[in-house]
Scaffold this motif. Sequence first.
Motif, short mmCIF file in Angstrom:
data_model
loop_
_atom_site.label_atom_id
_atom_site.label_comp_id
_atom_site.label_asym_id
_atom_site.label_seq_id
_atom_site.Cartn_x
_atom_site.Cartn_y
_atom_site.Cartn_z
N ASN A 170 4.57 1.67 1.83
CA ASN A 170 5.19 2.98 1.63
C ASN A 170 4.35 3.99 2.43
OD1 ASN A 170 6.65 5.18 0.68
ND2 ASN A 170 5.45 5.32 -1.19
N VAL A 171 4.82 4.37 3.61
CA VAL A 171 4.07 5.27 4.48
C VAL A 171 4.80 6.61 4.52
CG1 VAL A 171 3.12 5.63 6.80
CG2 VAL A 171 3.34 3.31 5.88
N ARG A 172 4.06 7.66 4.15
CA ARG A 172 4.63 9.01 4.18
C ARG A 172 3.73 9.93 4.99
NH1 ARG A 172 4.75 10.08 -1.96
NH2 ARG A 172 3.06 8.58 -1.86
N ILE A 225 3.49 5.07 12.42
CA ILE A 225 4.19 5.02 11.12
C ILE A 225 5.14 3.83 11.10
CG2 ILE A 225 5.89 6.21 9.68
CD1 ILE A 225 4.52 8.86 10.52
N ALA A 226 5.90 3.65 12.17
CA ALA A 226 6.85 2.53 12.24
C ALA A 226 6.11 1.19 12.14
CB ALA A 226 7.66 2.60 13.52
N ALA A 269 -4.15 2.55 12.08
CA ALA A 269 -3.60 1.24 11.70
C ALA A 269 -4.72 0.27 11.32
CB ALA A 269 -2.75 0.67 12.84
N ALA A 270 -5.76 0.20 12.12
CA ALA A 270 -6.87 -0.71 11.82
C ALA A 270 -7.57 -0.32 10.52
CB ALA A 270 -7.86 -0.74 12.98
N THR A 271 -7.75 0.98 10.29
CA THR A 271 -8.40 1.44 9.06
C THR A 271 -7.54 1.11 7.85
OG1 THR A 271 -9.51 3.22 10.26
CG2 THR A 271 -9.32 3.47 7.87
N ALA A 272 -6.24 1.34 7.96
CA ALA A 272 -5.34 1.03 6.83
C ALA A 272 -5.35 -0.47 6.52
CB ALA A 272 -3.93 1.51 7.14
N ARG A 273 -5.33 -1.28 7.55
CA ARG A 273 -5.39 -2.75 7.33
C ARG A 273 -6.71 -3.15 6.67
NH1 ARG A 273 -2.39 -2.83 12.35
NH2 ARG A 273 -0.46 -3.97 12.03
N TYR A 274 -7.80 -2.57 7.15
CA TYR A 274 -9.11 -2.86 6.57
C TYR A 274 -9.13 -2.48 5.08
CZ TYR A 274 -14.04 -2.47 5.48
OH TYR A 274 -15.27 -2.58 4.87
N MET A 334 0.83 -1.20 0.00
CA MET A 334 0.00 0.00 0.00
C MET A 334 0.87 1.25 0.00
SD MET A 334 -2.76 1.48 2.77
CE MET A 334 -4.00 0.25 2.54
N ASP A 335 0.40 2.27 -0.72
CA ASP A 335 0.97 3.60 -0.66
C ASP A 335 0.05 4.38 0.28
OD1 ASP A 335 2.22 6.02 -1.10
OD2 ASP A 335 1.30 6.35 -3.06
N LEU A 336 0.54 4.64 1.48
CA LEU A 336 -0.28 5.31 2.51
C LEU A 336 0.29 6.68 2.79
CD1 LEU A 336 -2.53 5.22 4.65
CD2 LEU A 336 -0.90 4.14 6.19
N LEU A 337 -0.51 7.71 2.55
CA LEU A 337 -0.11 9.08 2.79
C LEU A 337 -0.93 9.63 3.95
CD1 LEU A 337 1.51 11.57 1.96
CD2 LEU A 337 -0.32 12.13 0.37
N LEU A 338 -0.24 10.01 5.02
CA LEU A 338 -0.89 10.60 6.19
C LEU A 338 -0.74 12.11 6.12
CD1 LEU A 338 0.44 8.10 8.88
CD2 LEU A 338 -1.75 8.03 7.67
N LEU A 339 -1.84 12.83 6.29
CA LEU A 339 -1.82 14.29 6.25
C LEU A 339 -2.09 14.83 7.65
CD1 LEU A 339 -4.07 14.92 3.12
CD2 LEU A 339 -1.60 15.15 3.24
#
Length: 189
Positions: free
Chosen positions: A128-130, A119-120, A86-91, A49-54
């Motif tokens: 890929n977490v940014r 993030i870790a 974390a739970a939302t991203a996994r879902y 996953m390409d995960l972008l946190l704002l």
Amino acid sequence: TTADPVARFFALVVVPEPEPATPPAPTPPPLRVIPGGREAALRRRLPAMDLLLLGGVSGSGKSVALGALEDCGYYAVNNLPLPLVAATARYLADAGRDRVAIALDVKTAPGLAGLAGTIAELRTLAWNVRFLYLDAKTETLVKRFSETRRRHPFSSDARTLTEAIDYERGLLAEVRPLGFAFDTSELPA
């Protein structure tokens, strides 16, 4: 680098970053015994996953950026409290989403304390977490709140708009260095 702030923003978040040289992902743990004698299933491997946190101060343009990212093919989630990330991203990974942008909510306790750990944790899944931190000059934020006639989430009878902006910046001070800080002062509201 280009002088156009919008082009800089999209170059940072939409163009994939080069893959860093990383060791192979750890192998899943073997079956474990859960109290009661039942065996747990092997931990499922989640898709990449390409995960972008704002994150950033209110009025800096997180919702506008999130909308633009959604237009570019990201699945967008707005105002998510950190304990649910974390739970939302996994879902969403289980649901087949491979590009996700999440705007974080600092107003819900515990705020963004623990963001570095989240993030870790997500990076251990080989994602890929940014983290993109949006900010703007105080004068720009005051103008944006005046134009929209919206109340700053931390303003009150005892706290002026400028004091609320400073208070929120204080809450976010520890997370700003975790990612790329982008000043939206020169962008339209």
